[in-house]
Design an enzyme around this catalytic site. Structure first.
Site, PDB file in Angstrom:
ATOM      1  N   TYR A 131       0.857  -1.193   0.000  1.00 10.75           N
ATOM      2  CA  TYR A 131       0.000   0.000   0.000  1.00 10.75           C
ATOM      3  C   TYR A 131       0.885   1.233   0.000  1.00 10.75           C
ATOM      4  O   TYR A 131       1.890   1.290   0.718  1.00 10.75           O
ATOM      5  CB  TYR A 131      -0.878  -0.018   1.262  1.00 10.75           C
ATOM      6  CG  TYR A 131      -1.697   1.236   1.461  1.00 10.75           C
ATOM      7  CD1 TYR A 131      -3.029   1.272   1.079  1.00 10.75           C
ATOM      8  CD2 TYR A 131      -1.134   2.379   2.038  1.00 10.75           C
ATOM      9  CE1 TYR A 131      -3.799   2.420   1.257  1.00 10.75           C
ATOM     10  CE2 TYR A 131      -1.888   3.530   2.205  1.00 10.75           C
ATOM     11  CZ  TYR A 131      -3.212   3.548   1.827  1.00 10.75           C
ATOM     12  OH  TYR A 131      -3.967   4.691   1.992  1.00 10.75           O
ATOM     13  N   GLU A 136      -3.762   7.498  -3.857  1.00  9.45           N
ATOM     14  CA  GLU A 136      -3.672   6.238  -3.119  1.00  9.45           C
ATOM     15  C   GLU A 136      -3.521   5.073  -4.102  1.00  9.45           C
ATOM     16  O   GLU A 136      -4.375   4.892  -4.975  1.00  9.45           O
ATOM     17  CB  GLU A 136      -4.939   6.032  -2.273  1.00  9.45           C
ATOM     18  CG  GLU A 136      -4.864   4.805  -1.390  1.00  9.45           C
ATOM     19  CD  GLU A 136      -6.192   4.537  -0.671  1.00  9.45           C
ATOM     20  OE1 GLU A 136      -7.229   4.399  -1.337  1.00  9.45           O
ATOM     21  OE2 GLU A 136      -6.173   4.491   0.568  1.00  9.45           O
TER      22      GLU A 136
END
Ligand code: ADP
Ligand code: MG
Length: 392
Positions: A109, A197
């Site tokens: 991530y 993101e």
């Protein structure tokens, strides 16, 4: 302003970050055609809505053949996709992205977001990316690393080294990761983003990084500087009442509370929301009727607010500077006639022609109109009405 995954991926590609080959489709025929033009024999069909968590809600599916692409596309298009990030009744899937399925060896991530509290850009990374990042953050905070970058200094080697050390990447991967991070930072700054993101950023079996998902959001106050970003706006994804308000030059943001607010000026609108909160209530919206408030815009504001089923009372707080309070009172009375007001309305008008305005409202003798002189009294009364109604 938010954009779709496929649009964000086009930006990533433009800046030289690897993304899987993909094509957008509005029908199952187009989906089939797209798959035929892509590489490989496995595809991922991805609903394009402005919300994450699609995988968990059935909005990301693998097709192992062309006929599966067609049938999945048929099912997905038009469905109301419910994910933890959509409104309760979901979001309608109007388009899908057909993507080459990648051979994934690891999902991590990586995100860049504006940190208001620290007044800088926060890079958040996790060793365990993918669909359950929220749980990882809760249950395994040690798997998450946060590095803050002062935008005045910019992204420097020490920030990057800090993250590379956390991931314990090999030298080769470190170099690749460093390039990705620099490019993401460049996008963030040059496009006035407030969120990028990548979840997951994956490593393939050939040890290449790919951005497999991408979420981007841009600063509404700066987006006018980027016509190429503005062109990506998808009105289908916006809250319909907010779009309607914009057309009438009202600044309206829908919120979750039950006290509707009609205020002139953004600062006063924020202060009014604070005072409602202080009085123990919750605002149903932010609404700034602007400096050019007139009877028509006030009536429109009522129309939009009253459509929100959560609204149990309305607090009108107007300070007459350029705006004349008697004109606002006229607008309120017109709206009261038009909408047969059943919702209690608390009104505080101060400033230019407020005495005339108060007299107009009082002499109308309408059951649900309550005129107050003091701001705090007004907020308390509006909250009281909202809560009373809640109990019924
Ligand atoms: P969301 O975050 O909205 O659930 P993602 O795009 O992150 O949607 O997809 C969910 C998961 O599906 C990813 O974590 C990944 O495991 C898998 N996935 C997505 N795209 C691909 C792809 N092109 N190839 C292989 N797996 C994929
Ligand atoms: Mg994702």
């Amino acid at each position: 302003m938010n954009i779709h995954e496929y649009q964000a991926k086009a930006i990533l590609k433009e800046f030289g970050i690897n993304v899987a080959g993909g094509k957008l489709a509005y029908s199952s025929d187009e989906a089939l055609q797209a798959a035929k033009e892509l590489k490989g024999d496995k595809f991922v069909i991805k609903a394009q809505i402005h919300a994450g968590g699609r995988g968990l809600g059935g909005g990301v599916k693998i097709a192992k053949s062309l006929s599966e692409v067609e049938s999945i596309a048929k099912d997905m298009l038009g469905m109301s996709l419910i994910t933890p990030q959509t409104p309760k009744n979901g979001k309608v899937v109007r388009k899908i992205y057909i993507e080459e399925a990648l051979d994934i060896s690891k999902e991590i991530y990586l995100s860049l977001a504006f940190d208001r509290k620290e007044e800088n850009i926060s890079i958040i990374a996790s060793k365990e990316g993918g669909m359950s990042i929220e749980e990882t953050a809760k249950d395994h905070p040690e798997l998450i690393k946060k590095v803050n970058v002062d935008p005045q200094i910019g992204l420097r080697d020490f920030h990057i080294l800090n993250l590379i050390g956390f991931f314990e990447f090999s030298k080769e991967l470190s170099l690749k990761f460093s390039e990705i991070l620099k490019k993401l930072y460049q996008i963030y700054i040059s496009k006035d983003a407030n969120l990028i993101e990548i979840n997951p950023l994956v490593l393939t079996s050939k040890d290449e990084f790919y951005a497999l998902d991408a979420k981007m959001s841009f600063d509404d106050s700066a987006v006018f500087r980027h016509s190429e970003i503005l062109a990506l706006k998808d009105d289908d994804e916006e809250e319909p009442s907010e779009l309607e308000a914009k057309k009438s030059r009202l600044n309206y943001v829908k919120l979750e509370g039950n006290v509707g607010c009609i205020v002139n000026g953004a600062g006063l609108a924020m202060a009014t929301m604070d005072i409602i909160q202080n009085a123990g209530g919750k605002s149903a919206n932010f609404l700034d009727v602007g400096g050019s408030a007139n009877p028509a815009s006030v009536a429109k504001a009522f129309e939009i607010i009253l459509r929100d089923k959560n609204v149990k009372s309305i607090f009108v707080n107007i300070f007459g500077g350029i705006v004349r309070c008697d004109r606002i009172a006229g607008g309120i009375l017109e709206a009261a006639k038009e909408f047969e007001l059943k919702t209690p309305i608390v009104i505080r008008l101060q400033g230019t022609n407020s005495t005339e305005a108060m007299d107009m409202l009082k002499s109308a003798e309408l059951k649900n109109l309550h005129v107050v002189e003091n701001l705090l009294d007004g907020a308390r009364l509006a909250v009281k009405f909202a809560n009373e109604k809640d109990l019924i």
